[in-house]
Write an enzyme that holds these catalytic residues in place. Structure first.
Site, PDB file in Angstrom:
ATOM      1  N   HIS A  88      -0.425 -16.570  -5.233  1.00  0.00           N
ATOM      2  CA  HIS A  88      -1.618 -16.184  -5.981  1.00  0.00           C
ATOM      3  C   HIS A  88      -1.345 -15.786  -7.407  1.00  0.00           C
ATOM      4  CE1 HIS A  88      -4.101 -15.653  -2.082  1.00  0.00           C
ATOM      5  NE2 HIS A  88      -3.842 -16.785  -2.481  1.00  0.00           N
ATOM      6  N   CYS A  95      -5.821 -23.558 -23.363  1.00  0.00           N
ATOM      7  CA  CYS A  95      -4.565 -24.143 -23.607  1.00  0.00           C
ATOM      8  C   CYS A  95      -3.765 -23.951 -22.505  1.00  0.00           C
ATOM      9  CB  CYS A  95      -4.280 -23.884 -24.894  1.00  0.00           C
ATOM     10  SG  CYS A  95      -3.346 -22.276 -25.195  1.00  0.00           S
ATOM     11  N   GLN A 121       1.077 -13.509  -1.292  1.00  0.00           N
ATOM     12  CA  GLN A 121      -0.142 -13.314  -1.720  1.00  0.00           C
ATOM     13  C   GLN A 121      -0.179 -12.383  -2.828  1.00  0.00           C
ATOM     14  OE1 GLN A 121      -3.255 -14.247   1.345  1.00  0.00           O
ATOM     15  NE2 GLN A 121      -1.839 -13.105   2.581  1.00  0.00           N
ATOM     16  N   ARG A 126      -9.027  -5.280   1.612  1.00  0.00           N
ATOM     17  CA  ARG A 126      -9.769  -5.286   2.730  1.00  0.00           C
ATOM     18  C   ARG A 126      -9.477  -4.374   3.967  1.00  0.00           C
ATOM     19  NH1 ARG A 126      -8.562 -10.465   1.319  1.00  0.00           N
ATOM     20  NH2 ARG A 126     -10.474 -11.798   0.416  1.00  0.00           N
ATOM     21  N   ILE A 179       3.839  -0.727   8.256  1.00  0.00           N
ATOM     22  CA  ILE A 179       4.971  -1.774   7.677  1.00  0.00           C
ATOM     23  C   ILE A 179       6.353  -1.203   7.446  1.00  0.00           C
ATOM     24  CG2 ILE A 179       5.579  -3.550   5.892  1.00  0.00           C
ATOM     25  CD1 ILE A 179       2.129  -4.212   6.212  1.00  0.00           C
ATOM     26  N   THR A 182       0.912  -1.116  -0.095  1.00  0.00           N
ATOM     27  CA  THR A 182       0.164   0.099   0.117  1.00  0.00           C
ATOM     28  C   THR A 182       0.895   1.390  -0.048  1.00  0.00           C
ATOM     29  OG1 THR A 182      -0.050  -0.306   2.334  1.00  0.00           O
ATOM     30  CG2 THR A 182      -1.915  -0.881   0.996  1.00  0.00           C
ATOM     31  N   ASP A 225       1.917  -8.363  -7.685  1.00  0.00           N
ATOM     32  CA  ASP A 225       2.488  -7.083  -8.057  1.00  0.00           C
ATOM     33  C   ASP A 225       4.009  -7.001  -8.501  1.00  0.00           C
ATOM     34  OD1 ASP A 225       3.865  -6.932  -5.576  1.00  0.00           O
ATOM     35  OD2 ASP A 225       2.371  -5.594  -4.922  1.00  0.00           O
TER      36      ASP A 225
HETATM   37  P1  NAD Z   1      -6.091  -7.736   2.410  1.00  0.00           P
HETATM   38  O1  NAD Z   1      -6.624  -6.795   1.568  1.00  0.00           O
HETATM   39  O2  NAD Z   1      -7.050  -8.832   2.907  1.00  0.00           O
HETATM   40  O3  NAD Z   1      -5.407  -7.231   3.836  1.00  0.00           O
HETATM   41  C1  NAD Z   1      -4.358  -6.480   3.773  1.00  0.00           C
HETATM   42  C2  NAD Z   1      -3.936  -5.936   5.467  1.00  0.00           C
HETATM   43  O4  NAD Z   1      -2.926  -5.114   5.441  1.00  0.00           O
HETATM   44  C3  NAD Z   1      -5.261  -5.361   6.021  1.00  0.00           C
HETATM   45  O5  NAD Z   1      -5.484  -6.016   7.179  1.00  0.00           O
HETATM   46  C4  NAD Z   1      -4.640  -3.815   6.234  1.00  0.00           C
HETATM   47  O6  NAD Z   1      -5.079  -3.214   7.503  1.00  0.00           O
HETATM   48  C5  NAD Z   1      -3.170  -4.032   6.258  1.00  0.00           C
HETATM   49  N1  NAD Z   1      -2.440  -3.068   5.777  1.00  0.00           N
HETATM   50  C6  NAD Z   1      -2.487  -2.155   4.680  1.00  0.00           C
HETATM   51  N2  NAD Z   1      -1.620  -1.329   4.665  1.00  0.00           N
HETATM   52  C7  NAD Z   1      -0.789  -1.500   5.724  1.00  0.00           C
HETATM   53  C8  NAD Z   1       0.385  -0.970   5.946  1.00  0.00           C
HETATM   54  N3  NAD Z   1       0.885  -0.121   5.431  1.00  0.00           N
HETATM   55  N4  NAD Z   1       1.144  -0.998   7.470  1.00  0.00           N
HETATM   56  C9  NAD Z   1       0.503  -2.052   8.271  1.00  0.00           C
HETATM   57  N5  NAD Z   1      -0.704  -2.826   7.657  1.00  0.00           N
HETATM   58  C10 NAD Z   1      -1.383  -2.417   6.522  1.00  0.00           C
HETATM   59  O7  NAD Z   1      -4.917  -8.450   1.752  1.00  0.00           O
HETATM   60  P2  NAD Z   1      -4.503  -9.890   1.488  1.00  0.00           P
HETATM   61  O8  NAD Z   1      -4.427 -10.748   3.035  1.00  0.00           O
HETATM   62  O9  NAD Z   1      -3.095  -9.975   0.966  1.00  0.00           O
HETATM   63  O10 NAD Z   1      -5.260 -10.585   0.774  1.00  0.00           O
HETATM   64  C11 NAD Z   1      -5.822 -10.046  -0.750  1.00  0.00           C
HETATM   65  C12 NAD Z   1      -5.790 -10.836  -1.926  1.00  0.00           C
HETATM   66  O11 NAD Z   1      -5.794  -9.834  -2.883  1.00  0.00           O
HETATM   67  C13 NAD Z   1      -4.313 -11.595  -2.044  1.00  0.00           C
HETATM   68  O12 NAD Z   1      -4.487 -12.674  -1.851  1.00  0.00           O
HETATM   69  C14 NAD Z   1      -3.811 -10.719  -3.251  1.00  0.00           C
HETATM   70  O13 NAD Z   1      -3.576 -11.827  -4.272  1.00  0.00           O
HETATM   71  C15 NAD Z   1      -4.793  -9.894  -3.789  1.00  0.00           C
HETATM   72  N6  NAD Z   1      -4.150  -8.520  -3.835  1.00  0.00           N
HETATM   73  C16 NAD Z   1      -2.757  -8.084  -4.266  1.00  0.00           C
HETATM   74  C17 NAD Z   1      -2.283  -6.989  -4.238  1.00  0.00           C
HETATM   75  C18 NAD Z   1      -0.868  -6.815  -4.566  1.00  0.00           C
HETATM   76  O14 NAD Z   1      -0.333  -7.478  -5.416  1.00  0.00           O
HETATM   77  N7  NAD Z   1      -0.341  -5.764  -4.225  1.00  0.00           N
HETATM   78  C19 NAD Z   1      -3.387  -5.685  -3.793  1.00  0.00           C
HETATM   79  C20 NAD Z   1      -4.581  -6.050  -3.550  1.00  0.00           C
HETATM   80  C21 NAD Z   1      -5.006  -7.599  -3.548  1.00  0.00           C
END
Ligand code: NAD
Length: 250
Positions: free
Chosen positions: A122, A133, A102, A35, A239, A27, A105
């Site tokens: 993922h 195919c 997961q 989420r 993070i 992020t 990117d």
């Molecule tokens: P999620 O969106 O379910 O959860 C992300 C968590 O990170 C949240 O609980 C949030 O509070 C926390 N968070 C966000 N920014 C933060 C920060 N700066 N510091 C601390 N905590 C922080 O994500 P997930 O569990 O990875 O599941 C989402 C699915 O969607 C994944 O399986 C993935 O495949 C996909 N996805 C990937 C990307 C990517 O590749 N960057 C982005 C969105 C979704």
């Protein structure tokens, strides 16, 4: 002693560390999670349909919107942040056995993590796959076709439906990648789960596997997760600040 100092001590003592990352680590690179408070699905629950295989296969209009979204995805220009870089440092220390992610990117590899350490549970946005195919090609090639006017470009080999090589709901994970991930979780001394809501299975289950095998579990996430009760430490802070403080020279 603060939690941070205590966890640093555990990392220094550990001979092997496995890591699981989720959307939260990216992020701060400008890629929204699903989420979290600013998440794509938090703001628009209907967007979840885009990630559902049955809807993608049966709804041509949804595919057209998916290709537009891929074209505009922030991953193409995003740069790794201090969190990704701290994990490169952990690998240099020799303790990192596997970096389970997961994320789709590619930012861990862009930061300098070795591709053979990164297990993309993922899949990846950087490739497109034919659902018939299974042929893969670089995503950039398909996006060039979208730019040239094809709204829903078919597979140029068999005419099948193309999709990013990512795992949608209703799609199985790669069994080889999954097995390596569970083996890494079961054989590490410390398991670090970073930036994941830990609600998506089977990826989140690696936390349970690690704990059951005797590893310490440390969760770094802004919000609570279903695995918090089983964790040895919870670091609920940004993070990109926590990881450089936690992993300067472990
Ligand atoms: P999620 O969106 O379910 O959860 C992300 C968590 O990170 C949240 O609980 C949030 O509070 C926390 N968070 C966000 N920014 C933060 C920060 N700066 N510091 C601390 N905590 C922080 O994500 P997930 O569990 O990875 O599941 C989402 C699915 O969607 C994944 O399986 C993935 O495949 C996909 N996805 C990937 C990307 C990517 O590749 N960057 C982005 C969105 C979704």
């Amino acid at each position: 002693m603060s939690d941070l100092a205590e966890v640093r001590g555990w990392l220094q003592d550990a001979g092997s560390v496995a890591v699981l990352t989720g959307a939260g680590i990216s992020t701060d690179s400008g890629i929204p999670d699903f989420r979290g408070p600013q998440g794509i699905w938090t703001k628009d629950p209907a967007a979840q349909r885009m990630s559902t295989l049955s809807a993608y296969v049966t709804d041509p209009q949804l595919r057209v919107r998916s290709w537009q979204n891929r074209r505009a995805h922030s991953a193409w220009t995003a740069q790794p942040n201090a969190g990704h870089e701290a994990l490169v440092g952990l690998e240099r220390s020799g303790k990192l056995t596997a970096l389970l992610t997961q994320n789709i990117d590619g930012l861990h590899q862009k930061a300098g993590s070795s591709p053979d350490k990164v297990l993309e549970l993922h899949g990846t946005l950087w490739e497109a796959e034919c659902l018939s195919c299974r042929a893969r090609r670089p995503m950039a090639q398909v996006l060039d076709r979208v730019d040239a006017g094809e709204q829903d470009p078919p597979c140029e080999i068999c005419g099948g439906i193309l999709k990013s090589a990512t795992i949608s709901f209703g799609q199985a994970l790669d069994p080889v990648v999954l097995q390596r991930a569970f083996e890494a979780a079961a054989s590490c001394e410390l398991f670090l789960a970073i930036g994941s809501s830990l609600t998506v299975q089977p990826a989140a289950g690696t936390c349970g596997v690690a704990v059951e095998a005797g590893a310490r579990l440390v969760i770094v996430n802004a919000e609570p997760t279903p695995y918090d009760e089983r964790a040895d430490a919870l670091l609920q802070a940004p993070i990109a600040e926590v990881l450089p403080a936690l992993l300067p020279n472990v």
